[in-house]
Scaffold this active site. Sequence first.
Site, mmCIF file in Angstrom:
data_model
loop_
_atom_site.group_PDB
_atom_site.id
_atom_site.type_symbol
_atom_site.label_atom_id
_atom_site.label_comp_id
_atom_site.label_asym_id
_atom_site.label_seq_id
_atom_site.Cartn_x
_atom_site.Cartn_y
_atom_site.Cartn_z
ATOM 1 N N GLY A 168 39.822 54.223 68.145
ATOM 2 C CA GLY A 168 40.985 54.239 67.272
ATOM 3 C C GLY A 168 41.823 53.223 67.903
ATOM 4 O O GLY A 168 41.467 52.573 68.860
ATOM 5 N N CYS B 240 46.585 56.821 69.307
ATOM 6 C CA CYS B 240 46.256 57.756 68.314
ATOM 7 C C CYS B 240 45.626 59.043 68.678
ATOM 8 O O CYS B 240 45.132 59.722 67.835
ATOM 9 C CB CYS B 240 45.231 57.026 67.349
ATOM 10 S SG CYS B 240 43.361 56.736 67.980
ATOM 11 N N SER C 3 42.940 60.004 74.322
ATOM 12 C CA SER C 3 42.983 61.052 75.691
ATOM 13 C C SER C 3 43.410 62.338 75.493
ATOM 14 O O SER C 3 42.746 63.131 76.254
ATOM 15 C CB SER C 3 44.057 60.228 76.830
ATOM 16 O OG SER C 3 43.769 58.850 76.769
ATOM 17 N N GLU D 16 39.248 55.480 78.530
ATOM 18 C CA GLU D 16 39.485 54.078 78.556
ATOM 19 C C GLU D 16 37.916 53.276 78.794
ATOM 20 O O GLU D 16 37.957 52.212 79.294
ATOM 21 C CB GLU D 16 40.214 53.511 79.602
ATOM 22 C CG GLU D 16 41.518 54.542 79.676
ATOM 23 C CD GLU D 16 42.638 53.982 78.747
ATOM 24 O OE1 GLU D 16 42.334 52.904 77.772
ATOM 25 O OE2 GLU D 16 43.914 54.640 78.595
ATOM 26 N N GLY E 172 49.075 48.468 79.532
ATOM 27 C CA GLY E 172 50.391 48.538 79.297
ATOM 28 C C GLY E 172 50.755 49.825 78.218
ATOM 29 O O GLY E 172 49.645 50.361 78.033
HETATM 30 N N1 LIG Z 1 56.713 63.643 71.883
HETATM 31 C C1 LIG Z 1 55.715 64.110 71.087
HETATM 32 N N2 LIG Z 1 55.522 64.968 70.193
HETATM 33 C C2 LIG Z 1 54.390 65.132 69.264
HETATM 34 N N3 LIG Z 1 53.289 64.255 69.678
HETATM 35 C C3 LIG Z 1 53.347 63.191 70.482
HETATM 36 C C4 LIG Z 1 54.706 62.999 71.184
HETATM 37 N N4 LIG Z 1 54.449 62.152 72.065
HETATM 38 C C5 LIG Z 1 52.875 61.675 71.708
HETATM 39 N N5 LIG Z 1 52.590 62.443 70.689
HETATM 40 C C6 LIG Z 1 51.189 62.369 70.146
HETATM 41 O O1 LIG Z 1 50.355 61.786 71.151
HETATM 42 C C7 LIG Z 1 49.514 60.580 70.544
HETATM 43 C C8 LIG Z 1 49.086 59.715 71.518
HETATM 44 O O2 LIG Z 1 48.075 60.609 72.503
HETATM 45 P P1 LIG Z 1 47.349 59.621 73.540
HETATM 46 O O3 LIG Z 1 46.271 60.733 73.859
HETATM 47 O O4 LIG Z 1 48.170 59.358 74.878
HETATM 48 O O5 LIG Z 1 46.875 58.397 72.838
HETATM 49 P P2 LIG Z 1 45.827 57.566 73.029
HETATM 50 O O6 LIG Z 1 44.754 57.947 74.371
HETATM 51 O O7 LIG Z 1 44.914 57.077 71.640
HETATM 52 O O8 LIG Z 1 46.253 56.231 73.426
HETATM 53 C C9 LIG Z 1 50.440 60.168 69.634
HETATM 54 O O9 LIG Z 1 49.855 59.299 68.623
HETATM 55 C C10 LIG Z 1 51.295 61.280 68.911
HETATM 56 O O10 LIG Z 1 50.388 61.958 67.898
HETATM 57 C C1 LIG Z 2 45.223 46.010 72.937
HETATM 58 C C2 LIG Z 2 44.889 45.910 74.402
HETATM 59 C C3 LIG Z 2 45.265 47.092 75.271
HETATM 60 N N1 LIG Z 2 44.701 47.017 76.653
HETATM 61 C C4 LIG Z 2 45.188 47.955 77.306
HETATM 62 C C5 LIG Z 2 46.710 48.669 77.326
HETATM 63 C C6 LIG Z 2 46.266 50.202 77.525
HETATM 64 O O1 LIG Z 2 46.629 50.276 79.263
HETATM 65 C C7 LIG Z 2 44.962 50.274 77.072
HETATM 66 C C8 LIG Z 2 44.892 51.149 75.858
HETATM 67 O O2 LIG Z 2 45.234 52.562 76.237
HETATM 68 P P1 LIG Z 2 45.560 53.894 75.084
HETATM 69 O O3 LIG Z 2 45.202 54.861 75.966
HETATM 70 O O4 LIG Z 2 44.313 53.434 74.189
HETATM 71 O O5 LIG Z 2 46.976 53.572 74.519
HETATM 72 O O6 LIG Z 2 44.360 49.128 76.964
HETATM 73 C C9 LIG Z 2 44.535 45.803 77.141
HETATM 74 O O7 LIG Z 2 44.277 45.708 78.324
HETATM 75 N N2 LIG Z 2 44.469 44.736 76.202
HETATM 76 C C10 LIG Z 2 44.524 44.663 74.788
HETATM 77 O O8 LIG Z 2 44.248 43.584 74.190
#
Ligand SMILES: Nc1ncnc2c1ncn2[C@@H]1O[C@H](COP(=O)(O)OP(=O)(O)O)[C@@H](O)[C@H]1O
Ligand SMILES: Cc1cn([C@H]2C[C@H](O)[C@@H](COP(=O)(O)O)O2)c(=O)[nH]c1=O
Length: 225
Positions: A9, A13, A16, A87, A173
């Site tokens: 995704g 989204c 994690s 990741e 980031g």
């Molecule tokens: N304060 C919050 N309250 C409820 N849901 C949250 C909050 N902060 C983040 N989220 C949820 O957590 C999701 C991000 O989860 P995360 O596992 O870190 O995402 P990813 O690993 O895909 O980058 C957001 O899309 C949202 O649904």
């Molecule tokens: C698009 C993009 C992302 N990244 C890095 C930024 C974050 O550290 C991770 C993604 O983490 P998430 O848990 O899915 O939010 O990937 C990158 O290095 N380069 C890119 O183009």
Amino acid sequence: MPELVFFSGTMDCGKSTLALQIEHNRSARGLQGMIYSRNDRAGRGKLSSRLGLVTEAVEAADDLDFYAHVVDHLSSGGRVDYIIADEAQFLAPEQVDQLARVVDDLGLDVFAFGITTDFRSKLFPGSQRLVELADRIEVLKVEALCWCGARATHNARTVDGRMVVEGAQVVVGDVRGETGGEGAERPAEVGYEVLCRRHHRRLQTAATAHAAALSPDVLPVDAQR
Ligand SMILES: Nc1ncnc2c1ncn2[C@@H]1O[C@H](COP(=O)(O)OP(=O)(O)O)[C@@H](O)[C@H]1O
Ligand SMILES: Cc1cn([C@H]2C[C@H](O)[C@@H](COP(=O)(O)O)O2)c(=O)[nH]c1=O
């Protein structure tokens, strides 16, 4: 049948979070997972979610051989019932092959989590190999949204809210809830923002759309979508 599953995704989204939920549900039933991550924002050897949960993980550095690592663990009397790799976009293609071997030769489920494409909409090498090898690809159902309200499908890299299209593929980031205004007296801040394809193609982030909406010289944002 054991499987290699790629949960994919956009950024933010819930990948994690889902990884931690799968880990929680299985460990609650007495199963033992081997948890890997790479370049997690919380630091080396961590798997963290924006919901605040974090767990210890093995850092999957360049030189980690997943298959050898699991075999070593089993040979020294350890137990492994399944594998989680977060990741996974950052993995080398050979490491994804090793994960497939873990499924086929050791009979373990492997759950890999990652973004498919980078800030230029190009596949990460690790994600490409996962798409090629996975038994199943699951696109996460909690959709992240673009600033326009459409489903976000693309990851944009921003510098002070403006989308950039040049730079290294890997820059760890986070997505930003808000962006610094132009002319702010601080170093440029690199972040990420999820966008729909249309606004990714037009390099239109929330900050630039907001700036355009405030300008009397342009049409309303709605008319430009
Ligand atoms: N304060 C919050 N309250 C409820 N849901 C949250 C909050 N902060 C983040 N989220 C949820 O957590 C999701 C991000 O989860 P995360 O596992 O870190 O995402 P990813 O690993 O895909 O980058 C957001 O899309 C949202 O649904
Ligand atoms: C698009 C993009 C992302 N990244 C890095 C930024 C974050 O550290 C991770 C993604 O983490 P998430 O848990 O899915 O939010 O990937 C990158 O290095 N380069 C890119 O183009």
